[in-house]
Design an enzyme around this catalytic site. Structure first.
Site, PDB file in Angstrom:
ATOM      1  N   GLU A   1     -39.205  43.702  -3.223  1.00 37.68           N
ATOM      2  CA  GLU A   1     -39.990  42.562  -2.499  1.00 37.68           C
ATOM      3  C   GLU A   1     -41.706  42.032  -1.816  1.00 37.68           C
ATOM      4  O   GLU A   1     -41.853  41.696  -0.739  1.00 37.68           O
ATOM      5  CB  GLU A   1     -39.599  43.099  -0.547  1.00 37.68           C
TER       6      GLU A   1
ATOM      7  N   HIS B   1     -40.847  45.543   6.725  1.00 32.44           N
ATOM      8  CA  HIS B   1     -40.075  44.814   6.642  1.00 32.44           C
ATOM      9  C   HIS B   1     -38.846  46.036   6.569  1.00 32.44           C
ATOM     10  O   HIS B   1     -38.786  47.083   5.773  1.00 32.44           O
ATOM     11  CB  HIS B   1     -39.977  44.218   4.787  1.00 32.44           C
TER      12      HIS B   1
ATOM     13  N   HIS C   1     -34.502  47.293   6.908  1.00 29.73           N
ATOM     14  CA  HIS C   1     -32.962  46.383   7.469  1.00 29.73           C
ATOM     15  C   HIS C   1     -32.221  47.584   8.311  1.00 29.73           C
ATOM     16  O   HIS C   1     -31.003  47.698   8.698  1.00 29.73           O
ATOM     17  CB  HIS C   1     -31.727  47.279   6.037  1.00 29.73           C
TER      18      HIS C   1
ATOM     19  N   TYR D   1     -36.869  38.263  27.746  1.00 27.27           N
ATOM     20  CA  TYR D   1     -38.197  38.023  27.722  1.00 27.27           C
ATOM     21  C   TYR D   1     -39.339  38.685  26.763  1.00 27.27           C
ATOM     22  O   TYR D   1     -40.431  38.533  26.319  1.00 27.27           O
ATOM     23  CB  TYR D   1     -38.823  38.147  28.692  1.00 27.27           C
TER      24      TYR D   1
ATOM     25  N   HIS E   1     -29.496  40.649   5.430  1.00 24.48           N
ATOM     26  CA  HIS E   1     -30.375  41.359   4.580  1.00 24.48           C
ATOM     27  C   HIS E   1     -31.494  42.462   5.679  1.00 24.48           C
ATOM     28  O   HIS E   1     -30.618  43.822   5.732  1.00 24.48           O
ATOM     29  CB  HIS E   1     -31.510  39.965   3.961  1.00 24.48           C
TER      30      HIS E   1
ATOM     31  N   TYR F   1     -52.268  40.911  29.072  1.00 23.05           N
ATOM     32  CA  TYR F   1     -50.933  42.550  29.396  1.00 23.05           C
ATOM     33  C   TYR F   1     -52.133  42.848  28.457  1.00 23.05           C
ATOM     34  O   TYR F   1     -53.520  42.474  27.546  1.00 23.05           O
ATOM     35  CB  TYR F   1     -49.571  42.737  28.471  1.00 23.05           C
TER      36      TYR F   1
END
Length: 225
Positions: free
Chosen positions: A86, A104, A106, A125, A166, A221
């Site tokens: 990837e 990344h 799954h 939110y 994916h 925040y």
């Protein structure tokens, strides 16, 4: 010595620390059930070098000497192992955003949602933490430039997206931030699936104005400084 290799030498200590963080984050995704086996991948950028998990190596077996580094064109400049398949996805993020880290996965609930909708419904939110309603990138085979291009379309104005059929992609200024966004995205998808599964009821969704209001509130925040 090439400019890229010179850059790697000059950032040697930083690269070593970043690789340790990449491995730790990859193991964190596995421990949280966001990946299975050798699926998913993690990367971090140090200067012009991208450190990325190698292809097909279980995270619990990764060692310091398994470090893999490429330049922004994808040329391997550090290590002996082949980078993740990837790699085009990771490099596309670094070339088009200010990201310093990419995760990344799954993740099960997020992947399930990617098969149902074109955009994650704004049920909470927490969507504002990712820049707004999270889009689903059109499906393309893993490891392809087409997938990377579809991802960039879905990422416009966002720090995370789903990849159709994916998984997930998130990025941030640090690996912790990228991972936290992944965890929030998986939770958001799990929440929507749970609420939408109640027979005869449809979840109440937040309006664009409500999400925008949260986005403004989030700017202040956390702890000062």
């Amino acid at each position: 010595m090439s400019d890229q290799r010179q850059d790697s030498v000059e950032h040697a200590g930083e690269i070593e620390r970043a690789w340790d963080a990449v491995v730790a984050t990859a193991r964190r995704t596995a421990a949280a059930g966001l990946v299975v086996g050798t699926s998913g991948n993690v990367s971090a950028r140090v200067g012009g070098t991208v450190l990325v998990t190698p292809s097909g190596v279980p995270y619990d077996r990764l060692r310091p000497e398994d470090l893999v580094g490429v330049d922004l064109e994808g040329n391997r400049i550090l290590g002996e192992l082949a980078p993740t398949s990837e790699l085009p996805l990771h490099l596309a993020v670094y070339r088009n955003t200010a990201a310093a880290a990419v995760v990344h996965t799954h993740a099960v609930h997020a992947t399930a949602v990617s098969t149902l909708v074109a955009e994650v419904p704004p049920i909470h939110y927490a969507a504002a933490l990712l820049g707004g309603p999270v889009r689903v990138a059109a499906y393309a085979r893993y490891g392809t430039d087409e997938l990377a291009a579809n991802m960039l379309t879905a990422l416009r104005g966002r720090t995370g997206c789903l990849l159709g059929n994916h998984g997930t992609v998130t990025y941030g200024a640090t690996l912790d931030e990228a991972y936290d966004r992944t965890a929030q995205l998986e939770w958001l998808c799990r929440l929507w699936l749970a609420a939408s599964a109640v027979p005869g009821r449809s979840p109440a969704l937040l309006t664009p104005d409500q999400l925008s209001d949260v986005g403004e509130a989030l700017k202040g925040y956390g702890q000062p400084g």
